[in-house]
Structures are given as structure tokens and as C-alpha cells.
Design an enzyme around this catalytic site. Sequence first.
Site, PDB file in Angstrom:
ATOM      1  N   HIS A 249       0.801  -1.235   0.000  1.00 36.95           N
ATOM      2  CA  HIS A 249       0.000   0.000   0.000  1.00 36.95           C
ATOM      3  C   HIS A 249       0.824   1.272   0.000  1.00 36.95           C
ATOM      4  CE1 HIS A 249      -3.950  -1.897   0.947  1.00 36.95           C
ATOM      5  NE2 HIS A 249      -3.168  -2.828   1.465  1.00 36.95           N
TER       6      HIS A 249
ATOM      7  N   LYS B 298      -7.991  14.025   4.531  1.00 34.88           N
ATOM      8  CA  LYS B 298      -7.096  12.858   4.507  1.00 34.88           C
ATOM      9  C   LYS B 298      -6.064  13.090   5.583  1.00 34.88           C
ATOM     10  CE  LYS B 298      -6.237  13.901   0.138  1.00 34.88           C
ATOM     11  NZ  LYS B 298      -6.239  12.722  -0.689  1.00 34.88           N
ATOM     12  N   ARG B 299      -5.290  12.029   5.922  1.00 34.77           N
ATOM     13  CA  ARG B 299      -4.221  12.234   6.885  1.00 34.77           C
ATOM     14  C   ARG B 299      -3.319  13.379   6.425  1.00 34.77           C
ATOM     15  NH1 ARG B 299      -3.517   8.337  11.102  1.00 34.77           N
ATOM     16  NH2 ARG B 299      -1.717   9.611  11.621  1.00 34.77           N
TER      17      ARG B 299
ATOM     18  N   LYS C 269       1.138  14.531   0.659  1.00 34.83           N
ATOM     19  CA  LYS C 269      -0.228  14.819   0.197  1.00 34.83           C
ATOM     20  C   LYS C 269      -0.409  16.311  -0.108  1.00 34.83           C
ATOM     21  CE  LYS C 269      -2.072  10.979   2.980  1.00 34.83           C
ATOM     22  NZ  LYS C 269      -2.798  10.046   2.099  1.00 34.83           N
TER      23      LYS C 269
ATOM     24  N   LYS D  11     -14.470   8.377  -3.277  1.00 36.12           N
ATOM     25  CA  LYS D  11     -15.679   8.694  -2.504  1.00 36.12           C
ATOM     26  C   LYS D  11     -16.237  10.047  -2.923  1.00 36.12           C
ATOM     27  CE  LYS D  11     -13.725   5.915   1.132  1.00 36.12           C
ATOM     28  NZ  LYS D  11     -12.687   5.940   2.172  1.00 36.12           N
TER      29      LYS D  11
END
Length: 822
Positions: free
Chosen positions: A366, A557-558, A563, A669
Amino acid sequence: MKSQPTSNPIRVGTGVDELRQAFLDNLTCALGRLRTFSSTHDYYLALALTVRDHVVFRAVGNVEEGMAKGIRRVAYLSAEFLPGPHLANHLLNLGITEAAREALGGLGIDLDVVLAAEVEPGLGNGGLGRLASCYLDSLATVGVQSIGYGIRYEFGIFQQSIRDGWQVESADKWLQGGNPWEIHRPGVAREVKFGGHTETWVDDCGRSRVRWVPAFVIRGEAYDTPISGYESDICTLMRLWKAEAGESFDFEAFNHGDYYRAVEQKVDSENLSKVLYPNDELHRGKELRLKQQFFFTSCALQDMLRVHQMSGGTPDNFHEGWAVQLNDTHPAVAVAELMRLLVDEQAIGWTRAWEITCKTFSYTNHTLLPEALEKWPVAIFGGLLPRHLEMIYEINSRFLDEVRRTFPGDGDKVARLSLIDESGPRYVRMAHLACAGSHTINGVAALHSDLLQQTVLADFAALWPEKFTNVTNGVTPRRFVALANPGLAGLLARHAGKDWPGNLDELLALEACVKDAGFRHEWREVKLANKRRLAAVIASRTGIEVSPDSLFDVQVKRIHEYKRQHLNLLHILSLYLAIKRDPKAPVVPRTFIFGGKAAPGYFMAKRIIRLVTAITALVNEDRDVAGRITVVFFPNFNVGNAHYVYPAAELSEQISLAGTEASGTGNMKMSLNGALTIGTLDGANVEIREAVGEENFFLFGLTTPEVAARKSGGYRPRDLYEADPVLREVINFLANGGLGGDPELFRPLVYNLLDSDPYLALADFRSYLEAQRRVGELWSDPDAWTTCSVLNVARMGRFSSDRAVREYCQRIWKVNAKPVNA
Ligand code: 26W
């Protein structure tokens, strides 16, 4: 659906009267409460117990059926699960939401208030744990006998609140009010050994055998939570293990009359499953974590062996009874543990045991981030698991012989592939163990699977190309659309038919509606209602008023540098400064919504949160920009809160540096809920863009090969700063205390960007601004925006976790799922 065995029509009846009676019975008999003195929480527990009966009935039926048929089951081994609130999801799956509403309504109780009383199990960090839960949901839905094995952490992921702009963590006491979903099975307990030494002995047949004499033993007790499927008779089980002191923990101490030492040992043992490590994507070699990993893995394998034998199997055909998926390397020690169980305890020869092992396991990777790859110092590993270290050495020696035969004379390759890293202090490489012991290895999006084979697992891919494949992640449309977004769900049912939650490709029918102005109007009304709902939640949690008429621009998100939440913030500041400079600047009204937890020890991530809150204070209180841009940090983002956020999102920020986000699932999502994506060619963004059409996606940024080229060409972020006046203005504003308060606060962030910028935020800044400009332009044309939004939803069918799970079933686990539309 087949009818289920029922012994009591009240307990499992689905009519309004039966549900009401069962609810009242549970309130009185199971909880011992008088209605007059009952709280909302009591009502929640009583309804949960009522619904649990329905689900458990299915689960019990499945066990019998599985035993009788002797079919191959799937075990999903995962150190993390994030199921979210159960109650509403079960009601939906069972098709009894309205009946329950009426049953409670007749007693003057509001179902929605009762649903809101549920505390969710936060037994995971983020994407990986939530994916595991989506897969359990889909396994049940597509009718596969399966079980998710994990740890029953007493404290899950910390609760996040914001105090003076900083993240503050507090313990997640999710079990405090009782957990009605789990069934504790003290009778289903497994002993797990730790430490000590090994010795050889000769058995009755004259064979030399090895015995592990542990220093201590911990008992794992099973707690079962049934997971229902959508309109399905099949139930999956989430079987979580809690650590208890082993049978013999106190013998010696008691014999010496040392009661306190005995109790201390007990407390020590129970600490094992106390708390989830809150790091995602950062491996720290903490011994307790290795203990947790071995603990649940060993419990799970022993449990599977028992089930297999009870179903008439033998250890020799274990792989025919079970397909075992390793969710990242956290359970990778399972490879050595199964070998130990087969060789040491079942007296199966090494070669055969290895064959069985390799036919049992498959491994999903992952993450590509090097700091996330698990490796354990040999001393820690051998101290805790001496027999497993021996087994790993033996596996390695045979494996490296194979490598030498395939690549004669390539000593570097041997060193790179070895299960033991010997380049400095010695480590056990868990990903290598997982690869060696698995028949299939997959990444979680097409790009990620390719990169995996080109980078971290390149040598394995050269050795065993046939083992590698891709299964792109998916998400359950039940929870993330039907449940979270009832307005949209109704609209979809009216225009694409009622079957879409079980067959997401049906949404393609929406394409035919997109030209209908009335339909587009309805579509916008649904989104507006969701935005109003979220605005109310934001107001109550943060005190910030946001306008539902503004564009809801969402990044949840984290918090992680890769990110690039800070890239989003640089854009916001550029808008702020543009408006300050020229009040007529063409900026569409926007609400920027952030959410996500920072690992408690991750300095930069915490500073990024602090930067969001500082910008919140600056922007929201400035009269010059009032009504034009608003910034919100939504605290404690979790599955329950996601139910409010995703349906209201209009712009989905998926702005990680290309090549760093393995897949992403929030991207799916949000798009499924009608948001348009602004994103890089990273993770599953690539496939989402292909599916929805490039004209319905705001692309920006460097591609993976461009990133590599920039890095190898000697990336100098300061040059970009010097050359770009907008960037310069924004950075100077940050560095020179433009946000007020302590000017030192954001200097670490600024200098990190200027001097190293490891995730190339500055390199993508211009291109991001340009994409954001296109966002503003399209937003100004509501019909065009709505068209893109509809097409996004219509074309997202492929990202259902049902599709992903079917791929695993067919290509990896070799088990039958029921056909689509069955
Ligand atoms: C050992 C510390 C640690 C803990 C957790 C390292 C790595 C992890 C996980 C593998 C991190 C994770 O959650 N990865 C995410 O997995 C999702 C499901 O596949 C992907 O969608 C995300 O892109 C990926 O970041």
C-alpha cells in the site's frame, strides 16, 4: 434472498411491530432499563442488539453452510479496520431502515437521534484500515465466506481537537459505553508464545524436530463483529483478538507468594492490545508493535487451522481451505508462523510446508514511501521470536540459492533481494518475507503497481514477473453514497434504477439524463441540501459560518507532506493576497475545508495544521475578503464525519506529488458523490480521470517521469521562488509574519520549501494555480459544472469495492463470488 432459519419470529421479524417488540424486549431484558429512565444511548443499545440478532442469524447460518460444503474461505489479515458506525449500515443492508424508523417513531423516538449516539470503532489510521472494511462489506455482498482478522485495540486512533490552533490528541475510549456489536468468545482462545529459546528433540519416528520454549505466553481471546452484506444472506466476520494473560502467567509467582508480581505480569500481557500506533506511513521499530503483529497473526493462523480441521481438512491441504491476504506487511510474519505451525507442530517436511505456505498467501503493498517499509532489527526480532528468526534464515538460504541459480554471479542482486538487510546493522525485511511467501503480489492502483515493479520490488519483479499484478482499490457505494447521501441515492434510484448500490455500473444510465435541465436542477438541489447540512455541522463544531452558495473545496485525509496540504494553502494565500491587492479580483466564492489527523510525533504535519488554523483566523476575520473565501479545519475527521463531508464536496483535492499516493480512496468517494477532482497523475487519479473523461477532471502537475527528471537534475526550489512573483509574494508573506503571532512559527515550513521541498510543491505551484483558475471559470457556469458532476458519478462504477473484491476472488484467491445481478 433465501429465508433464514428462525427460531423466534420476534427476534428476527422484519415487520414494524416485531421490530418494536424486539426493541422493547432488549431495553428491558438485555439492558435492564425502564423506558421512563432510558437515555438515547440506551435506545441505541437496544436497537443495536435488535439488529444484531438479524445479522448474527445469518452469520450462524453461514458457518454451518461453509462446513457442510467444505469451500475455500478468505481470510483478510489486517492490523487495522475502520468500519465506521454499524447500525445505519446494517439497517440499509437488511432493507429495514424505514420499518425501524416507524417502529421507534411509534414510541416517540427519532431514529436519526438514536443513530447519532453510536461511537465508531477507530481501529485504523486511514486509507489502509478503511479499505479493509470496504472489502469486508463487499465480501459479504458478493457472497464469499470470509473473515477479517485483526486486533481489538482498547484505544483506537486518538481523538483530535483543536486548541489555540494546535492539534490536541486525547484517548479514544470507544468501549466505554459498551459495544453491542461484538460477541466475546472466551472459549475461542489461542495461546501465543514469545521469547525464550529453541531446542531440538527426536520424535517417535526418529526425526529431528525443533521445539520452541517460550519465555512467556499470551492468550488471545476472540471478539466477533458480524459484517452484513447488501441484500445478502452472507455475513463476514471481523474477528478481533484481545490479549489476556496466558494460563500459566501466575504459577511461579503465586508459588512464591508474590501476588503483586503475578498481577503485574497480567497487566503487562494485557497491554499488548491496548493501543493502536497512530503512525501511518512511518515505520518505527517499536517492539510492542512487532508483538502486536505476531500476536494477531498467530491467533488467526491457529484459528484457521482449527476451522480447517473441523471442516474435515488436514494441515497438508490447508491452502485448499483458506486463501490468506496480507494487508501490507503488518501481518507478514504469518509466512514464518505458518511454516512453524506446519513444520514444528504438524511434522510436515520443509519442502511440502513451503509449498502449502506459498499457495496460501498473497500480499498487497500500500505504499512506496521508503520510511514506511517495515524492517526489524535482527536482535529485537530474534529476542521476541527466536524460532521465526531461524525459519527466516532457512527460508532465506533456500531463496537465495534460487536467486543465485537465476542470476549467477550477481552478488549485488543477492544482497538486494535477501530477507536480511546486511548493509549496516542487520534487519529483517518484512516486504521481502511477504514476497517470498506469497503466490501473488499486488499494488492498489495501476500506476502504483507499475512503480512497485520498477522501484521497491524491482528485483522481485525481475525474478518472478508472474507473481505481480494490480488490483485497483474500490469503495463501498452503500456506506459512502446510499447511507451518507440519501438525497443523491433517491435521485439515482429514480433515474438509474434501484439496483445501483449492488451494481454500480448501472449508474451509466445517468448519462442519458445529463441534457435534461430539470434533472440538472434536481442534481444541484441535492448538492445544496448536503452543503447546508455540512454547513450546520461546521457551525456547531467550529463556530464558523460558511455559505452553502460558495464552492465547497475539500481536502480531507491524513496530514502528510507528500499529500501537499501546504500546496492547497499556498493557493488560498495567493487568492487572499489577490483580493487584498484588488478587491475586484475575479475570485469565485469558495469555502476551503480541511480535515485529517497528524501523527502525534510528526512535526511538519502538526505545523501544517497550525498553518491551516492561522489562515482560518486571518481570512475569516478579514472584512475585505468576507463572503469570498472562507477556510475551515473540520476537527476529528473519521468515518462518521466523512458521511457529512463527502456528499457536500464539490471540488476534491487530490494533489499529492505524482508517484507518492499509492491509490487514494477519498478521491473515489468524492467523485462518486458528484465532486470534480483537481489532481495530479498519481495513484488512482489516473484511472478516475480515464473513467470520467479528461474534460471532467482538472489535471495539473508533473508526471512521475518528470518528477524523477527534476530530482535527478538537481531540483532548486529557491530558483522557482526567485522567478515567480506570485510565489514570492506568498512565501514572503508567510516568512515575514503576515499571519500575525510568532513570526518563527512557520519558518520551518518556509525554509523546508525553499531549501529542500522534498515533495516538489513549488515545482507544481504554477500549474496548480492555473488548474484552480479553470475550476473558477467552470464554476461560474453552473450548467456546465453540473454536467461534469453528473458524468463523474455516472462513470465511477468501476470504483466500487465489489469490483475490486471480485477481481481478488477471481485472479488471486480462486474462490467463487456470486455473479453480478444474481
Ligand atoms: C509501519 C507504519 C505504517 C502504517 C501504515 C506504514 C504504512 C501504513 C499504510 C500502508 C499506510 C496507508 O494507509 N496507505 C494507504 O493505503 C490506501 C489503501 O490502499 C491507499 O489508498 C493510500 O494511497 C495509501 O496511502
